[in-house]
Design an enzyme around this catalytic site. Structure first.
Site, PDB file in Angstrom:
ATOM      1  N   ASP A   1      -1.557  -8.917 -12.278  1.00  0.00           N
ATOM      2  CA  ASP A   1      -0.197  -8.787 -11.267  1.00  0.00           C
ATOM      3  C   ASP A   1       1.061  -8.626 -12.534  1.00  0.00           C
ATOM      4  OD1 ASP A   1       1.786  -7.542  -9.360  1.00  0.00           O
ATOM      5  OD2 ASP A   1       2.174 -10.099  -8.384  1.00  0.00           O
TER       6      ASP A   1
ATOM      7  N   ASP B   1       5.001  -9.203 -11.111  1.00  0.00           N
ATOM      8  CA  ASP B   1       6.157 -10.154 -10.802  1.00  0.00           C
ATOM      9  C   ASP B   1       4.625 -11.071  -9.408  1.00  0.00           C
ATOM     10  OD1 ASP B   1       7.880  -7.880 -10.997  1.00  0.00           O
ATOM     11  OD2 ASP B   1       6.849  -7.061  -9.404  1.00  0.00           O
TER      12      ASP B   1
ATOM     13  N   ARG C   1       6.933   0.327 -10.776  1.00  0.00           N
ATOM     14  CA  ARG C   1       7.112   1.323 -11.463  1.00  0.00           C
ATOM     15  C   ARG C   1       8.289   0.799 -12.403  1.00  0.00           C
ATOM     16  NH1 ARG C   1       7.510   6.603  -8.174  1.00  0.00           N
ATOM     17  NH2 ARG C   1       5.995   6.359  -6.307  1.00  0.00           N
TER      18      ARG C   1
HETATM   19  C1  BG6 Z   1       5.504  -5.138  -6.571  1.00  0.00           C
HETATM   20  C2  BG6 Z   1       6.764  -5.826  -5.667  1.00  0.00           C
HETATM   21  O1  BG6 Z   1       5.164  -5.772  -7.771  1.00  0.00           O
HETATM   22  O2  BG6 Z   1       6.137  -3.744  -6.674  1.00  0.00           O
HETATM   23  C3  BG6 Z   1       7.339  -5.857  -4.808  1.00  0.00           C
HETATM   24  O3  BG6 Z   1       5.898  -7.186  -5.503  1.00  0.00           O
HETATM   25  C4  BG6 Z   1       7.352  -4.146  -5.018  1.00  0.00           C
HETATM   26  O4  BG6 Z   1       8.021  -6.802  -3.990  1.00  0.00           O
HETATM   27  C5  BG6 Z   1       6.839  -3.477  -6.068  1.00  0.00           C
HETATM   28  O5  BG6 Z   1       8.714  -3.904  -3.687  1.00  0.00           O
HETATM   29  C6  BG6 Z   1       7.418  -1.845  -5.715  1.00  0.00           C
HETATM   30  O6  BG6 Z   1       8.360  -2.502  -7.053  1.00  0.00           O
HETATM   31  P1  BG6 Z   1       9.791  -1.975  -7.386  1.00  0.00           P
HETATM   32  O7  BG6 Z   1       9.868  -2.030  -8.781  1.00  0.00           O
HETATM   33  O8  BG6 Z   1       8.744  -0.237  -8.199  1.00  0.00           O
HETATM   34  O9  BG6 Z   1      10.624  -0.732  -6.502  1.00  0.00           O
HETATM   35 MG    MG Z   2       3.180 -10.028  -7.268  1.00  0.00          MG
END
Ligand code: BG6
Ligand code: MG
Length: 218
Positions: free
Chosen positions: A8, A10, A118
């Site tokens: 993963d 984040d 994304r």
């Molecule tokens: C995940 C995060 O990695 O990505 C979430 O933990 C986030 O918090 C999700 O909502 C979607 O991310 P993004 O950048 O496409 O809005």
């Molecule tokens: Mg995460």
């Protein structure tokens, strides 16, 4: 024998999960909805749209939101989040990540990124780790976590079965996704939140010892 490690992003490779929280909190404040870090724990790993739906439901505002309004709010949150991550550099990579990547490469274990975000390709560039990553799952093409699809997609790309793969996650929804993909799950962060993980470590750096054991049996 493990042939693929699916990370993963984040909260595992870098601390962008806090930026997601700040951007959701600002949006919720605008809407007069109160969210805190405990509520945010349930949003980790969850897609942008599903996160927004959960916030609107929490504030009893989902019914009065049209699809257009939902789209507008998603853009507002993402624009704010993009501002927050604009200044990310290789210095923002968590300690231990490069050492783990090098260890995996040395032992011919492939590396994939299986993020719900994304924005992951942008961050991979900014963090300077592109050369280590063999595959990045496109989350727009599959069901989100806690469904297993993101992890299964990475395995399928390399033609591997689940027992050849491990997943590394900081989110409850992510650990659930790895487990239902039938892969070994490594949790990073709070042991209570990650109680369903096969192994849990306080930090990415601490998980290095696990990757060492993987390579010893080879
Ligand atoms: C995940 C995060 O990695 O990505 C979430 O933990 C986030 O918090 C999700 O909502 C979607 O991310 P993004 O950048 O496409 O809005
Ligand atoms: Mg995460």
């Amino acid at each position: 024998m493990i042939k693929l490690a699916i990370f993963d992003m984040d909260g595992v490779l870098t601390e962008t999960s806090h930026y997601h929280y700040l951007a959701w909190k600002a949006l919720a404040d605008d809407l007069g909805i109160v969210i805190d870090e405990a509520f945010n724990e349930e949003l980790k790993g969850v897609s942008r749209k599903e996160s927004l739906i959960r916030i609107l439901e929490h504030g009893n505002q989902l019914n009065k939101c049209s699809e257009d309004e939902i789209g507008r709010l998603m853009t507002q949150k993402n624009d704010h989040y993009r501002q927050l991550i604009e200044a990310v550099t290789p210095n923002d990579l968590f300690e231990g990540v490069i050492e783990i990547f090098q260890l995996l490469k040395k032992n011919n274990i492939r590396i994939a990124v299986g993020s719900a975000s994304r924005n992951a390709p942008f961050l991979i560039e900014r963090l300077g780790i592109k050369s280590y990553i063999d595959y990045v799952v496109d989350p727009s093409q599959v069901r989100g976590k806690p469904e297993p699809d993101i992890f299964l997609d990475a395995a399928a790309f390399f033609n591997l079965s689940s027992e050849d793969c491990i997943g590394i996650e900081d989110a409850k929804a992510g650990v659930e996704a790895i487990n239902s993909a039938g892969m070994l799950s490594i949790g990073i962060g709070d042991a209570e939140v990650l109680k369903d993980a096969d192994y849990a470590y306080n930090s990415t750096k601490d998980s290095y010892s696990y990757f060492e054991t993987l390579t010893l049996v080879r």
